[in-house]
Design a protein around this motif. Sequence first.
Motif, PDB file in Angstrom:
ATOM      1  N   MET A  83       7.963 -15.428 -45.465  1.00 34.61           N
ATOM      2  CA  MET A  83       7.541 -16.477 -44.431  1.00 34.61           C
ATOM      3  C   MET A  83       8.069 -15.991 -43.026  1.00 34.61           C
ATOM      4  O   MET A  83       9.333 -15.902 -43.036  1.00 34.61           O
ATOM      5  CB  MET A  83       7.761 -17.889 -44.719  1.00 34.61           C
ATOM      6  CG  MET A  83       7.588 -18.711 -43.566  1.00 34.61           C
ATOM      7  SD  MET A  83       8.585 -20.158 -43.448  1.00 34.61           S
ATOM      8  CE  MET A  83       8.031 -21.225 -44.683  1.00 34.61           C
ATOM      9  N   PRO A  84       7.315 -15.583 -42.066  1.00 40.54           N
ATOM     10  CA  PRO A  84       7.773 -15.899 -40.910  1.00 40.54           C
ATOM     11  C   PRO A  84       7.800 -17.073 -40.369  1.00 40.54           C
ATOM     12  O   PRO A  84       6.774 -17.844 -40.302  1.00 40.54           O
ATOM     13  CB  PRO A  84       7.146 -14.805 -40.045  1.00 40.54           C
ATOM     14  CG  PRO A  84       5.919 -14.330 -40.988  1.00 40.54           C
ATOM     15  CD  PRO A  84       6.163 -15.139 -42.260  1.00 40.54           C
ATOM     16  N   LEU A  85       8.909 -17.548 -39.747  1.00 47.90           N
ATOM     17  CA  LEU A  85       8.892 -19.013 -39.201  1.00 47.90           C
ATOM     18  C   LEU A  85       9.294 -18.854 -37.659  1.00 47.90           C
ATOM     19  O   LEU A  85      10.301 -17.988 -37.282  1.00 47.90           O
ATOM     20  CB  LEU A  85       9.847 -19.785 -39.721  1.00 47.90           C
ATOM     21  CG  LEU A  85      10.186 -21.009 -38.972  1.00 47.90           C
ATOM     22  CD1 LEU A  85       8.887 -21.960 -38.461  1.00 47.90           C
ATOM     23  CD2 LEU A  85      11.322 -21.815 -39.488  1.00 47.90           C
TER      24      LEU A  85
ATOM     25  N   ILE B 212      11.625 -14.264 -43.922  1.00 44.20           N
ATOM     26  CA  ILE B 212      12.057 -14.621 -45.168  1.00 44.20           C
ATOM     27  C   ILE B 212      11.194 -13.625 -46.334  1.00 44.20           C
ATOM     28  O   ILE B 212      11.783 -13.198 -47.176  1.00 44.20           O
ATOM     29  CB  ILE B 212      11.687 -16.067 -45.473  1.00 44.20           C
ATOM     30  CG1 ILE B 212      12.400 -16.886 -44.413  1.00 44.20           C
ATOM     31  CG2 ILE B 212      11.985 -16.424 -46.973  1.00 44.20           C
ATOM     32  CD1 ILE B 212      12.276 -18.272 -44.425  1.00 44.20           C
ATOM     33  N   ALA B 213       9.816 -13.605 -45.999  1.00 45.01           N
ATOM     34  CA  ALA B 213       8.970 -12.917 -46.993  1.00 45.01           C
ATOM     35  C   ALA B 213       9.379 -11.422 -47.165  1.00 45.01           C
ATOM     36  O   ALA B 213       9.326 -10.861 -48.351  1.00 45.01           O
ATOM     37  CB  ALA B 213       7.596 -13.122 -46.631  1.00 45.01           C
ATOM     38  N   ARG B 214       9.767 -10.906 -46.119  1.00 50.75           N
ATOM     39  CA  ARG B 214      10.113  -9.465 -46.145  1.00 50.75           C
ATOM     40  C   ARG B 214      11.317  -9.150 -45.248  1.00 50.75           C
ATOM     41  O   ARG B 214      11.534  -9.689 -44.289  1.00 50.75           O
ATOM     42  CB  ARG B 214       9.071  -8.351 -45.556  1.00 50.75           C
ATOM     43  CG  ARG B 214       7.579  -8.747 -46.046  1.00 50.75           C
ATOM     44  CD  ARG B 214       7.510  -7.944 -47.617  1.00 50.75           C
ATOM     45  NE  ARG B 214       6.290  -7.825 -48.182  1.00 50.75           N
ATOM     46  CZ  ARG B 214       5.654  -8.632 -48.725  1.00 50.75           C
ATOM     47  NH1 ARG B 214       6.253 -10.079 -48.980  1.00 50.75           N
ATOM     48  NH2 ARG B 214       4.283  -8.613 -49.332  1.00 50.75           N
ATOM     49  N   HIS B 215      11.914  -8.184 -45.666  1.00 46.24           N
ATOM     50  CA  HIS B 215      13.200  -7.822 -44.942  1.00 46.24           C
ATOM     51  C   HIS B 215      13.192  -6.323 -44.812  1.00 46.24           C
ATOM     52  O   HIS B 215      12.568  -5.671 -45.518  1.00 46.24           O
ATOM     53  CB  HIS B 215      14.396  -7.984 -45.749  1.00 46.24           C
ATOM     54  CG  HIS B 215      14.578  -9.534 -46.151  1.00 46.24           C
ATOM     55  ND1 HIS B 215      15.455  -9.777 -46.937  1.00 46.24           N
ATOM     56  CD2 HIS B 215      14.405 -10.594 -45.204  1.00 46.24           C
ATOM     57  CE1 HIS B 215      15.689 -11.297 -46.975  1.00 46.24           C
ATOM     58  NE2 HIS B 215      14.890 -11.666 -45.880  1.00 46.24           N
ATOM     59  N   LEU B 216      13.774  -5.669 -43.371  1.00 50.83           N
ATOM     60  CA  LEU B 216      13.880  -4.481 -43.155  1.00 50.83           C
ATOM     61  C   LEU B 216      15.071  -3.757 -43.232  1.00 50.83           C
ATOM     62  O   LEU B 216      15.998  -4.437 -42.602  1.00 50.83           O
ATOM     63  CB  LEU B 216      13.276  -4.325 -41.652  1.00 50.83           C
ATOM     64  CG  LEU B 216      11.781  -4.825 -41.419  1.00 50.83           C
ATOM     65  CD1 LEU B 216      11.290  -4.997 -39.884  1.00 50.83           C
ATOM     66  CD2 LEU B 216      10.817  -3.950 -42.334  1.00 50.83           C
TER      67      LEU B 216
END
Length: 140
Positions: A1-3, A69-73
């Motif tokens: 989730m991007p918030l 939250i859903a993806r990290h780099l």
Amino acid sequence: MPLWHVYHPPGTYTAQEKQQFADGITGIYTRFGLPKFYVVTLFHEIDATSFYIGGEPRQAAVRIVVAHIARHLDDATARRRTSETLARVVAPHTTERGLYCEFHVDETPRDLWMTDGIAPPPPGSEAEKLWVQENRPVPY
């Protein structure tokens, strides 16, 4: 989730401008296969007497705080490209309107996130594709 938390002076954005801004933000993430409902954008009006930069009140400023939250780099190049993409999406709503703008992104551990009491499916999984298709959390 991007918030996304968008802090701005009162009256900076009309309802239509907020919708356009939120649509642009959502588009960033759906292009990478995330469900639309993952993307949450919150607009917070902050009076100039409560918005300080460098100890001085600012009226024409926007501050954005993003939680990924859903993806990290993990790769520095990907992180830079992501920041540049976010800056391009934000610019028409901020700097191109003469507003000072600053943003940052935090990465929250994925295992500390649930939607409707359901842990998100693994990235790219069939379950996540179903979440994209249904645009809602589905038990898997």
